[in-house]
Design an enzyme around this catalytic site. Structure first.
Site, PDB file in Angstrom:
ATOM      1  N   ASP A 237     -10.188   1.473  -3.867  1.00 47.21           N
ATOM      2  CA  ASP A 237      -9.113   1.476  -2.874  1.00 47.21           C
ATOM      3  C   ASP A 237      -8.293   2.759  -3.012  1.00 47.21           C
ATOM      4  O   ASP A 237      -8.836   3.849  -2.931  1.00 47.21           O
ATOM      5  CB  ASP A 237      -8.260   0.220  -3.057  1.00 47.21           C
ATOM      6  CG  ASP A 237      -7.517  -0.198  -1.806  1.00 47.21           C
ATOM      7  OD1 ASP A 237      -6.966   0.682  -1.127  1.00 47.21           O
ATOM      8  OD2 ASP A 237      -7.449  -1.400  -1.511  1.00 47.21           O
TER       9      ASP A 237
ATOM     10  N   GLU B 266       0.832  -1.207   0.000  1.00 45.76           N
ATOM     11  CA  GLU B 266       0.000   0.000   0.000  1.00 45.76           C
ATOM     12  C   GLU B 266       0.867   1.257   0.000  1.00 45.76           C
ATOM     13  O   GLU B 266       2.084   1.203   0.129  1.00 45.76           O
ATOM     14  CB  GLU B 266      -0.900   0.028   1.248  1.00 45.76           C
ATOM     15  CG  GLU B 266      -2.316  -0.487   1.019  1.00 45.76           C
ATOM     16  CD  GLU B 266      -3.183   0.519   0.276  1.00 45.76           C
ATOM     17  OE1 GLU B 266      -2.641   1.550  -0.203  1.00 45.76           O
ATOM     18  OE2 GLU B 266      -4.388   0.284   0.149  1.00 45.76           O
TER      19      GLU B 266
ATOM     20  N   GLU C  45      -9.139  -4.992  10.368  1.00 43.57           N
ATOM     21  CA  GLU C  45      -9.778  -6.048   9.584  1.00 43.57           C
ATOM     22  C   GLU C  45     -10.094  -7.288  10.405  1.00 43.57           C
ATOM     23  O   GLU C  45     -11.080  -7.985  10.159  1.00 43.57           O
ATOM     24  CB  GLU C  45      -8.872  -6.437   8.402  1.00 43.57           C
ATOM     25  CG  GLU C  45      -8.677  -5.329   7.377  1.00 43.57           C
ATOM     26  CD  GLU C  45      -7.446  -4.497   7.638  1.00 43.57           C
ATOM     27  OE1 GLU C  45      -6.860  -3.993   6.675  1.00 43.57           O
ATOM     28  OE2 GLU C  45      -7.070  -4.329   8.825  1.00 43.57           O
TER      29      GLU C  45
ATOM     30  N   ASN D   5      -5.142   4.274   8.098  1.00 44.38           N
ATOM     31  CA  ASN D   5      -5.000   3.602   6.813  1.00 44.38           C
ATOM     32  C   ASN D   5      -4.286   4.576   5.867  1.00 44.38           C
ATOM     33  O   ASN D   5      -3.235   5.086   6.196  1.00 44.38           O
ATOM     34  CB  ASN D   5      -6.353   3.143   6.274  1.00 44.38           C
ATOM     35  CG  ASN D   5      -6.216   2.126   5.156  1.00 44.38           C
ATOM     36  OD1 ASN D   5      -5.430   1.192   5.252  1.00 44.38           O
ATOM     37  ND2 ASN D   5      -6.985   2.284   4.095  1.00 44.38           N
TER      38      ASN D   5
END
Length: 329
Positions: A237, A34, A150, A132
Site C-alpha cells: 500500500d 490514508e 472500489e 488515490n
C-alpha cells in the site's frame, strides 16, 4: 528487545535486532485512513479518511497531542492532502479525478474549496476513476495516480488508472498507464531514485529520477512479493523512506510494515500492528524520528474492531525520516 527472523519466498530476510514501540495516537477511528504528511512548519501530521463521514481531512497537533478534523461540502471522497507551498492554510486534495485547493485553518470543522488546480481523465470512460495516493517530489512537483472506484468490483479485475506528474509552470505528464491502484511513492534525491507501488502488481518498482525535469526512467522491480506468480496474502500500500534510504512498505491485510533495504532488495525488519489494514506512513515529530501510520477499519468482510482505523505512532526505530515537500500548484 525483539529478535526478528522471517523467511518470505520473494527474498531472503536478514536477521536483525530491533527495539520499537507501537502506540495509538489520540484520534478518531478512520474508515479508510490514508495519505499522512508531516508538516515541519506547524509540527502537525495531516492525513485523510477517504470514506469517513462525508470524507474528512485531519490534523494531528504534536504539541497538543490532539487531532482536529474537517469536511469539504459536496465532496464524499477525498484521496489525499498535501500542503501548498507559499500559501498559509491552503492544501491540495484529491476529489474524484480533480485536484482541488482548499483553505483550512487546521481546527474548524469545515474547509472551503477555493479552486480546481488540475483535472485528469475527462469523459464518460473514466467516470468511475478517482485519485488515490499523491505526494510532492523534493522540488514541489505533484505526483499522483488514479484507480477504479472500489465499489465497481475487485481492484485486481481492472487496470484503468494512470500515474501523473504536474507543476504550476509545467505541462501535465502521464508517466505510466494501465495502473490498477496507484499507491506508495518515495524519492531518494541524493541517489537519483524514485520508488513506486501499484498495489495490483504486488511489487515495489525502482526508477532513475531526474530532479531537473522530474522524469523517471529505467524501471525495474526492486522487490516482488508474489510467490511463483501468485499474489501474496497482503497488498503493498503506502510507502515512505528514511534518511538512510530504507523503504517502509505498508501492507493492506498484512498487519505490518516491511522495512526494505533498496541496495539488496531485502526485507530487514517487520513492524507489526494490532490492525490488519495498514495503509500508509510518514516520519514526523520534532526530530523526524517518529513513524506515523494510518490504518483502515473496514474490509470486504465488514467493519473491523478497534484499534483498526487508528492512527499509530512507532518509536524506538533508531532512524530519522526526510522532510516532506509541499506542492507547487
Amino acid at each position: 528487545m525483539i529478535k526478528l527472523f522471517v523467511l518470505l519466498s520473494c527474498t531472503i530476510v536478514m536477521e536483525v535486532m530491533a527495539s520499537y514501540q507501537v502506540e495509538v495516537v489520540p484520534s478518531p477511528l478512520s474508515v479508510l485512513g490514508e495519505g499522512p504528511h508531516w508538516d515541519i512548519e506547524t509540527q502537525s501530521l495531516y492525513y485523510i479518511d477517504i470514506y469517513g463521514n462525508k470524507a474528512s481531512i485531519n490534523r494531528y497537533d504534536y504539541a497538543e497531542n490532539k487531532t482536529y478534523g474537517a469536511t469539504v461540502d459536496g465532496e464524499p471522497v477525498i484521496g489525499f492532502i498535501i500542503p501548498v507551498e507559499g500559501s498559509k492554510n491552503e492544501f491540495a486534495i484529491g476529489i474524484g479525478r480533480r485536484v482541488g485547493i482548499i483553505s483550512w485553518d487546521g481546527k474548524s470543522p469545515k474547509a472551503k474549496l477555493l479552486r480546481i488546480a488540475l483535472e485528469v481523465e475527462k469523459g464518460e470512460r473514466y467516470k468511475t476513476n478517482r485519485f488515490n495516493d499523491a505526494k510532492a517530489d523534493p522540488t514541489g512537483r505533484f505526483y499522483g495516480g488514479t484507480m477504479r472506484l472500489e465499489e465497481c468490483g475487485d481492484i485486481f479485475d481492472a487496470a484503468e488508472g494512470s500515474f501523473y506528474k504536474y507543476a504550476k509552470d509545467e505541462e501535465l505528464s502521464v508517466l505510466r498507464t494501465n495502473i490498477g491502484v496507484s499507491n506508495g511513492l518515495a524519492w531518494n534525491a541524493a541517489k537519483g531514485k524514485f520508488y513506486y507501488i501499484d498495489t495490483c502488481t504486488s511489487d515495489v518498482k525502482e526508477f532513475d529520477y531526474d530532479s531537473k525535469t522530474g522524469n523517471i526512467s529505467n524501471e525495474k522491480v526492486l522487490i516482488d512479493f508474489r510467490d511463483n506468480g501468485e499474489r501474496p496474502s497482503f497488498g503493498p500500500d503506502g510507502m515512505t523512506i528514511d534518511a538512510e534510504g530504507n523503504l517502509y512498505v505498508c501492507t493492506w491485510g498484512g498487519s505490518r510494515i516491511l522495512k526494505i533495504d533498496p541496495n539488496s532488495g531485502k526485507i530487514v525488519l517487520e513492524i507489526k500492528f494490532p490492525s490488519e489494514q495498514i495503509t500508509s506512513a510518514a516520519f514526523g515529530g520534532p526530530n523526524l524520528d517518529i513513524l506515523y501510520v494510518t490504518s483502515a477499519a473496514t474490509e470486504r468482510s465488514g467493519p473491523q474492531p478497534p484499534p483498526a482505523g487508528s492512527l499509530f505512532k512507532v518509536t524506538g526505530l533508531g532512524v530519522k525520516g526526510l522532510p516532506m515537500s509541499k506542492v507547487r500548484l
